[in-house]
Scaffold this active site. Structure first.
Site, PDB file in Angstrom:
ATOM      1  CE1 TYR A  55      -4.159  -2.608   5.187  1.00  0.00           C
ATOM      2  CE2 TYR A  55      -3.175  -0.141   4.959  1.00  0.00           C
ATOM      3  CZ  TYR A  55      -3.669  -1.374   4.212  1.00  0.00           C
ATOM      4  OH  TYR A  55      -4.028  -1.615   3.004  1.00  0.00           O
ATOM      5  CB  THR A  88     -12.161  -3.187  -1.903  1.00  0.00           C
ATOM      6  OG1 THR A  88     -11.277  -2.883  -0.953  1.00  0.00           O
ATOM      7  CG2 THR A  88     -11.273  -2.729  -3.395  1.00  0.00           C
ATOM      8  CB  SER A 118      -1.043  -0.004   1.212  1.00  0.00           C
ATOM      9  OG  SER A 118      -1.366   1.234   1.507  1.00  0.00           O
TER      10      SER A 118
END
Ligand SMILES: NC(=O)C1=CN([C@@H]2O[C@H](COP(=O)(O)OP(=O)(O)OC[C@H]3O[C@@H](n4cnc5c(N)ncnc54)[C@H](OP(=O)(O)O)[C@@H]3O)[C@@H](O)[C@H]2O)C=CC1
Ligand SMILES: CCCCCCCCCCCCCCCC(=O)OCC(=O)COP(=O)(O)O
Length: 256
Positions: free
Chosen positions: A191, A226, A178
């Site tokens: 994350y 998403t 990412s």
């Protein structure tokens, strides 16, 4: 006849012809690379993984779809089987069910994959989970959950499949990281940390795999709508359950 007819016109037509031929060869080469290739995709039930499954299936790959939700995988396979056109020959998709955060399950899944298809040409480490919370309020078990899925999962699967790829002297390992694997933003610590670790590990792997002709690619997307936000884990381990509101002002960090 003047200069245009004798020199410039044949030159232009020749150039267009050669360009067209090169483009055709390029297309044939890339589709030949994917046709019959074994492509393993984690997180194939949703989002990017499901889209990759469609693209590779349509190009004639032998796709091995990985996920923890059997019904979800069966549903994707049903959708793939409706695809017409594209490849010269389609392969029946396989599915392998395991939870990526369970390293023992990952090891046995790798054995199952090799038993099913014999080799892996392309491994796409795509599955991942998001996190939202303040560091001060977040249980350590949540940090571990995120690391287990986003970092140790792909690492364990890659390590388990690597010897077979080295033995066959080639392949391609892809990992979906990412932008947050490069830039850290507030309230996404676990994350972002998991993606930074992923970036580092696969950068090392790329260098180590040069002698074995195995390519390693780290993909670092920005925001894509998403189910990722919906399934984000929060400070106490519960599911976030909401979607991001995209604020359409370039200067704002609207998704924070
Ligand atoms: N969407 C975005 O904005 C961005 C996404 N990414 C990355 O892209 C990748 C794909 O995400 P995206 O498609 O957006 O999200 P989705 O939530 O749509 O898909 C995530 C997939 O990962 C699977 N998964 C999650 N946890 C596990 C687990 N423990 N074991 C097995 N499978 C698991 C999910 O399975 P299940 O259906 O069972 O939940 C699902 O198939 C992730 O690595 C994400 O970090 C990177 C940058 C931006
Ligand atoms: C001149 C300095 C400019 C500095 C700009 C900093 C901009 C930081 C932008 C950060 C972009 C992050 C993109 C993240 C992509 C990604 O992984 O998205 C998925 C998630 O973050 C998870 O979803 P969630 O909705 O739960 O956050």
């Amino acid at each position: 006849m003047d200069l245009t007819s004798w020199v410039i016109l044949p030159f232009l037509l020749g150039s267009v012809g050669i360009y067209g031929l090169l483009k055709l060869l390029q297309r044939l080469r890339s589709s030949a690379y994917i046709q019959d290739a074994v492509v393993v995709i984690t997180g194939a039930t949703s989002g990017l993984g499901k889209e990759c499954a469609k693209v590779f299936y349509e190009a004639g790959a032998q796709v091995v779809l990985c996920g923890r939700n059997e019904e979800g995988l069966k549903d994707v396979i049903k959708q793939l089987c409706l695809i017409r056109g594209g490849a010269m020959k389609f392969h029946k998709p396989h599915m392998v069910i395991f939870d990526l955060s369970d390293v023992e399950a990952v090891a046995s899944a790798a054995r199952e994959i090799l038993h099913l298809v014999g080799k892996v040409d392309i491994l796409i480490n795509n599955a991942g989970v998001s996190y939202r919370g303040a560091i001060v309020d977040t249980k350590l078990s949540v940090d571990r959950t995120i690391m287990d899925t986003n970092y140790f999962g792909p690492v364990a699967l890659t390590k388990a499949l690597l010897p077979s790829m080295i033995q066959k002297k080639g392949g391609h390992i892809v990992v979906i990281s990412s932008v947050q694997g490069k830039i850290s933003i507030p309230f996404r610590s676990a994350y972002s940390a998991s993606k930074h670790a992923t970036q580092a590990f696969f950068d090392c792997l790329r260098a180590e795999m040069v002698p074995h002709d195995i390519a390693v690619t780290v993909i670092s997307p920005g925001y894509i709508q998403t189910n990722l936000s919906l399934n984000a884990v929060t400070e106490d381990g519960s599911r976030y359950g909401g979607r991001h509101v995209f604020i359409n002002k370039p200067a704002s960090l609207g998704r924070l």
